[in-house]
Design a protein around this motif. Structure first.
Motif, PDB file in Angstrom:
ATOM      1  N   THR A 243      23.777  45.477  46.914  1.00 43.46           N
ATOM      2  CA  THR A 243      24.376  44.251  47.464  1.00 43.46           C
ATOM      3  C   THR A 243      25.445  44.517  48.506  1.00 43.46           C
ATOM      4  OG1 THR A 243      25.998  44.195  45.654  1.00 43.46           O
ATOM      5  CG2 THR A 243      23.924  43.009  45.322  1.00 43.46           C
ATOM      6  N   GLN A 244      26.089  45.689  48.418  1.00 44.08           N
ATOM      7  CA  GLN A 244      27.152  46.069  49.344  1.00 44.08           C
ATOM      8  C   GLN A 244      28.163  44.935  49.553  1.00 44.08           C
ATOM      9  OE1 GLN A 244      25.306  47.547  52.940  1.00 44.08           O
ATOM     10  NE2 GLN A 244      24.593  49.406  51.931  1.00 44.08           N
ATOM     11  N   PRO A 245      28.820  44.505  48.481  1.00 40.05           N
ATOM     12  CA  PRO A 245      29.783  43.396  48.603  1.00 40.05           C
ATOM     13  C   PRO A 245      31.029  43.822  49.363  1.00 40.05           C
ATOM     14  CG  PRO A 245      29.918  44.384  46.429  1.00 40.05           C
ATOM     15  CD  PRO A 245      28.750  45.040  47.113  1.00 40.05           C
ATOM     16  N   THR A 246      31.692  42.842  49.950  1.00 38.92           N
ATOM     17  CA  THR A 246      32.924  43.112  50.690  1.00 38.92           C
ATOM     18  C   THR A 246      34.109  43.027  49.740  1.00 38.92           C
ATOM     19  OG1 THR A 246      32.001  42.150  52.702  1.00 38.92           O
ATOM     20  CG2 THR A 246      34.396  42.370  52.589  1.00 38.92           C
ATOM     21  N   PRO A 247      34.824  44.115  49.528  1.00 39.64           N
ATOM     22  CA  PRO A 247      35.943  44.091  48.582  1.00 39.64           C
ATOM     23  C   PRO A 247      37.047  43.139  49.025  1.00 39.64           C
ATOM     24  CG  PRO A 247      35.268  46.335  49.075  1.00 39.64           C
ATOM     25  CD  PRO A 247      34.579  45.455  50.069  1.00 39.64           C
ATOM     26  N   ALA A 248      37.595  42.420  48.060  1.00 45.22           N
ATOM     27  CA  ALA A 248      38.744  41.555  48.312  1.00 45.22           C
ATOM     28  C   ALA A 248      39.809  41.835  47.258  1.00 45.22           C
ATOM     29  CB  ALA A 248      38.328  40.091  48.274  1.00 45.22           C
ATOM     30  N   ILE A 249      39.767  43.074  46.714  1.00 48.67           N
ATOM     31  CA  ILE A 249      40.620  43.391  45.589  1.00 48.67           C
ATOM     32  C   ILE A 249      42.090  43.462  45.981  1.00 48.67           C
ATOM     33  CG2 ILE A 249      40.441  45.900  45.822  1.00 48.67           C
ATOM     34  CD1 ILE A 249      40.442  43.814  42.572  1.00 48.67           C
ATOM     35  N   GLU A 250      42.368  43.888  47.194  1.00 47.22           N
ATOM     36  CA  GLU A 250      43.768  43.987  47.621  1.00 47.22           C
ATOM     37  C   GLU A 250      44.429  42.612  47.641  1.00 47.22           C
ATOM     38  OE1 GLU A 250      45.370  46.691  47.945  1.00 47.22           O
ATOM     39  OE2 GLU A 250      43.610  47.976  47.677  1.00 47.22           O
ATOM     40  N   GLU A 251      43.676  41.604  48.072  1.00 48.21           N
ATOM     41  CA  GLU A 251      44.207  40.242  48.077  1.00 48.21           C
ATOM     42  C   GLU A 251      44.439  39.748  46.658  1.00 48.21           C
ATOM     43  OE1 GLU A 251      42.886  35.754  49.521  1.00 48.21           O
ATOM     44  OE2 GLU A 251      41.701  37.519  50.097  1.00 48.21           O
ATOM     45  N   THR A 252      43.491  40.080  45.756  1.00 46.90           N
ATOM     46  CA  THR A 252      43.629  39.672  44.361  1.00 46.90           C
ATOM     47  C   THR A 252      44.871  40.293  43.738  1.00 46.90           C
ATOM     48  OG1 THR A 252      41.230  39.469  44.128  1.00 46.90           O
ATOM     49  CG2 THR A 252      42.508  39.673  42.102  1.00 46.90           C
ATOM     50  N   ILE A 253      45.076  41.576  43.985  1.00 50.47           N
ATOM     51  CA  ILE A 253      46.242  42.268  43.427  1.00 50.47           C
ATOM     52  C   ILE A 253      47.531  41.717  44.015  1.00 50.47           C
ATOM     53  CG2 ILE A 253      47.419  44.495  43.322  1.00 50.47           C
ATOM     54  CD1 ILE A 253      44.697  45.829  43.146  1.00 50.47           C
ATOM     55  N   ALA A 254      47.509  41.418  45.315  1.00 47.74           N
ATOM     56  CA  ALA A 254      48.707  40.870  45.961  1.00 47.74           C
ATOM     57  C   ALA A 254      49.068  39.498  45.389  1.00 47.74           C
ATOM     58  CB  ALA A 254      48.484  40.772  47.468  1.00 47.74           C
ATOM     59  N   ASN A 255      48.039  38.698  45.095  1.00 44.07           N
ATOM     60  CA  ASN A 255      48.287  37.360  44.566  1.00 44.07           C
ATOM     61  C   ASN A 255      48.632  37.368  43.084  1.00 44.07           C
ATOM     62  OD1 ASN A 255      47.758  36.174  47.065  1.00 44.07           O
ATOM     63  ND2 ASN A 255      45.576  35.913  46.624  1.00 44.07           N
ATOM     64  N   HIS A 256      48.178  38.410  42.379  1.00 37.74           N
ATOM     65  CA  HIS A 256      48.412  38.508  40.933  1.00 37.74           C
ATOM     66  C   HIS A 256      48.918  39.917  40.605  1.00 37.74           C
ATOM     67  CE1 HIS A 256      46.202  34.715  40.411  1.00 37.74           C
ATOM     68  NE2 HIS A 256      45.333  35.204  41.282  1.00 37.74           N
ATOM     69  N   PRO A 257      50.124  40.279  41.006  1.00 40.45           N
ATOM     70  CA  PRO A 257      50.606  41.648  40.819  1.00 40.45           C
ATOM     71  C   PRO A 257      50.776  42.072  39.366  1.00 40.45           C
ATOM     72  CG  PRO A 257      52.386  40.205  41.554  1.00 40.45           C
ATOM     73  CD  PRO A 257      51.121  39.425  41.670  1.00 40.45           C
ATOM     74  N   ASP A 258      50.908  41.122  38.457  1.00 41.63           N
ATOM     75  CA  ASP A 258      51.066  41.448  37.039  1.00 41.63           C
ATOM     76  C   ASP A 258      49.784  41.220  36.249  1.00 41.63           C
ATOM     77  OD1 ASP A 258      53.785  42.070  37.392  1.00 41.63           O
ATOM     78  OD2 ASP A 258      54.353  39.954  37.193  1.00 41.63           O
ATOM     79  N   SER A 259      48.679  41.010  36.928  1.00 46.49           N
ATOM     80  CA  SER A 259      47.415  40.708  36.263  1.00 46.49           C
ATOM     81  C   SER A 259      46.794  41.960  35.664  1.00 46.49           C
ATOM     82  CB  SER A 259      46.433  40.096  37.261  1.00 46.49           C
ATOM     83  OG  SER A 259      46.020  41.081  38.203  1.00 46.49           O
ATOM     84  N   PRO A 260      45.869  41.797  34.716  1.00 47.13           N
ATOM     85  CA  PRO A 260      45.163  42.955  34.159  1.00 47.13           C
ATOM     86  C   PRO A 260      44.460  43.789  35.218  1.00 47.13           C
ATOM     87  CG  PRO A 260      44.836  41.056  32.759  1.00 47.13           C
ATOM     88  CD  PRO A 260      45.537  40.554  33.990  1.00 47.13           C
ATOM     89  N   ILE A 261      43.922  43.153  36.256  1.00 49.53           N
ATOM     90  CA  ILE A 261      43.250  43.906  37.316  1.00 49.53           C
ATOM     91  C   ILE A 261      44.247  44.776  38.064  1.00 49.53           C
ATOM     92  CG2 ILE A 261      42.111  43.664  39.554  1.00 49.53           C
ATOM     93  CD1 ILE A 261      40.561  41.337  38.458  1.00 49.53           C
ATOM     94  N   ALA A 262      45.414  44.198  38.392  1.00 48.22           N
ATOM     95  CA  ALA A 262      46.438  44.976  39.081  1.00 48.22           C
ATOM     96  C   ALA A 262      46.916  46.133  38.210  1.00 48.22           C
ATOM     97  CB  ALA A 262      47.614  44.070  39.460  1.00 48.22           C
ATOM     98  N   ILE A 263      47.092  45.878  36.923  1.00 43.25           N
ATOM     99  CA  ILE A 263      47.533  46.936  36.010  1.00 43.25           C
ATOM    100  C   ILE A 263      46.466  48.016  35.895  1.00 43.25           C
ATOM    101  CG2 ILE A 263      48.066  47.435  33.589  1.00 43.25           C
ATOM    102  CD1 ILE A 263      49.470  44.766  33.445  1.00 43.25           C
ATOM    103  N   ALA A 264      45.203  47.629  35.837  1.00 47.02           N
ATOM    104  CA  ALA A 264      44.125  48.615  35.757  1.00 47.02           C
ATOM    105  C   ALA A 264      44.145  49.536  36.969  1.00 47.02           C
ATOM    106  CB  ALA A 264      42.778  47.902  35.649  1.00 47.02           C
ATOM    107  N   HIS A 265      44.372  48.974  38.131  1.00 45.45           N
ATOM    108  CA  HIS A 265      44.431  49.804  39.343  1.00 45.45           C
ATOM    109  C   HIS A 265      45.661  50.698  39.335  1.00 45.45           C
ATOM    110  CE1 HIS A 265      41.143  48.498  42.108  1.00 45.45           C
ATOM    111  NE2 HIS A 265      41.070  47.529  41.208  1.00 45.45           N
ATOM    112  N   GLU A 266      46.773  50.194  38.840  1.00 44.82           N
ATOM    113  CA  GLU A 266      47.985  51.010  38.782  1.00 44.82           C
ATOM    114  C   GLU A 266      47.813  52.152  37.790  1.00 44.82           C
ATOM    115  OE1 GLU A 266      51.756  52.584  39.301  1.00 44.82           O
ATOM    116  OE2 GLU A 266      50.489  51.319  40.555  1.00 44.82           O
ATOM    117  N   MET A 267      47.215  51.875  36.649  1.00 36.51           N
ATOM    118  CA  MET A 267      46.976  52.929  35.662  1.00 36.51           C
ATOM    119  C   MET A 267      46.016  53.969  36.218  1.00 36.51           C
ATOM    120  SD  MET A 267      46.727  50.756  32.070  1.00 36.51           S
ATOM    121  CE  MET A 267      46.628  52.256  31.070  1.00 36.51           C
TER     122      MET A 267
END
Length: 374
Positions: A243-267
């Motif tokens: 599918t080659q999706p376009t990542p939008a993860i940086e925006e998600t992390i910026a909007n939700h810095p304390d979210s589980p996704i942001a924490i997963a990336h930090e870990m």
């Protein structure tokens, strides 16, 4: 006026209906495995790309509808029970109502998004409702296997092992966010994952060990769930490549810095690892499962569950302590003692719950007779 098909179904031999039930069970288990792989990909999609899916098995309702039709045509069955107008075995009822919970969770999830925005946690109420429905459905599959085949049947044992593996794999996914609780809070919560895992995984292993009279059942299930995890990673990788999706993860992390996704990336950053590809949480239960098999959960379920739980606490605690992402969250000796006590309580609770459910399954089992070795 009844159609020829309705008449044929109503007067179909019991052996034919039995084959329909068997086909439905194996079809359901296969669908659940594919659904589980889809869930793994969905989780990695949220983690790496930054967007939910529910799966259903409508053939379950088809089996209930077929048996309801037979009953209405004047052929009541000793192994059928009626609930909300539908006739079927207790196992098919349990499986269908579990799936109904999952179906209901879909609009609840949509409403949740509309009210609170895009959630980024697996532990949201609609997600947990969907997971609970899937687990009830899997328990229904185990009961169906109990209904269809005699105790000595190898096919029944295979169905138990397959269903138990799916139950364990889904509990793995459900308990995974507890590792982020350790990252956030530390102290006693450093052991959140093994404590919750003892309750959920220990219940699954104790239950399946009682149903499938095989001493190695805990280890077989742990190895099976690990294999499914590897397959899930491969499926997700292939899906991303296709599918080659376009990542939008940086925006998600910026909007939700304390979210589980942001924490997963930090870990993952602190551990110098790639998010979503770790298999360590699937490897940790292998040694505790082997201990559980050694103690023999078939004959000593409480002692075996204790061995599993305390083994999981020790293995995961040692591994977490050496993880850079959790260096700041190390527990005290008091925390360790408290965690050991809570883990022991969770283990005994898991074994007791498994025993109660096995007893209930025995009471609900319908008197379906089968040829020996079928």
């Amino acid at each position: 006026m009844a159609t020829r098909i309705e008449v044929a179904v109503a007067h179909a031999p019991a052996a034919d209906l039995r084959l329909v039930r068997q086909a439905a069970l194996w079809g359901l288990l296969g669908a659940k495995m594919l659904g589980g792989l889809g869930v793994q990909w969905d989780i990695r999609w949220h983690l790496l790309i930054g967007r939910d899916s529910f799966w259903i098995a409508p053939h379950l309702f088809g089996v209930l509808g077929l048996e309801t039709l037979r009953a209405r045509r004047g052929e009541p069955r000793r192994d059928g029970v009626r609930a909300l107008g539908l006739v079927g075995t207790p196992g098919f009822h349990l499986a269908w109502w579990g799936m109904a919970l999952t179906i209901v969770a879909a609009p609840v999830d949509d409403l949740w998004h509309r009210l609170f925005g895009v959630d980024v946690t697996l532990w949201s109420p609609p997600h947990l409702l969907g997971l609970a429905g899937a687990q009830v459905n899997t328990l229904g599959c185990l009961l169906i296997a109990l209904e269809l085949w005699p105790r000595e049947s190898r096919v029944r044992r295979a169905a138990f092992l397959a269903g138990g593996t799916l139950l364990l794999a889904a509990f793995y996914i459900t308990v995974d966010p507890a590792i982020q609780t350790a990252f956030r809070r530390g102290g006693l919560f450093f052991f959140a994952w093994p404590m919750l895992g003892t309750l959920a995984f220990g219940f699954t292993l104790a239950l399946t060990s009682r149903l499938a009279p095989l001493r190695a059942t805990p280890l077989v299930l742990a190895l099976g769930a690990l294999a499914l995890h590897y397959v899930g990673i491969a499926v997700a990788d292939a899906g991303f490549a296709l599918t080659q999706p376009t990542p939008a993860i940086e925006e998600t992390i910026a909007n939700h810095p304390d979210s589980p996704i942001a924490i997963a990336h930090e870990m993952a950053r602190r551990n110098a690892a790639r998010p979503g590809r770790s298999v360590s949480l699937r490897v940790f239960p292998l040694l505790p499962a082997a201990l559980m098999a050694l103690v023999d959960a078939r004959r000593r379920p409480h002692a075996a569950a204790l061995a599993f739980g305390l083994g999981l606490l020790v293995v995961s605690g040692m591994m977490f302590a050496g993880t850079p992402a959790l260096n700041h969250a190390l527990p005290t000796t008091t925390d360790l003692v408290a965690a050991a006590a809570l883990t022991a309580l969770a283990a005994l609770t898991a074994a007791a719950a498994a025993r109660i459910l096995v007893d209930r399954f025995g009471q609900a089992r319908s008197p379906v007779r089968a040829r020996p070795g079928a």
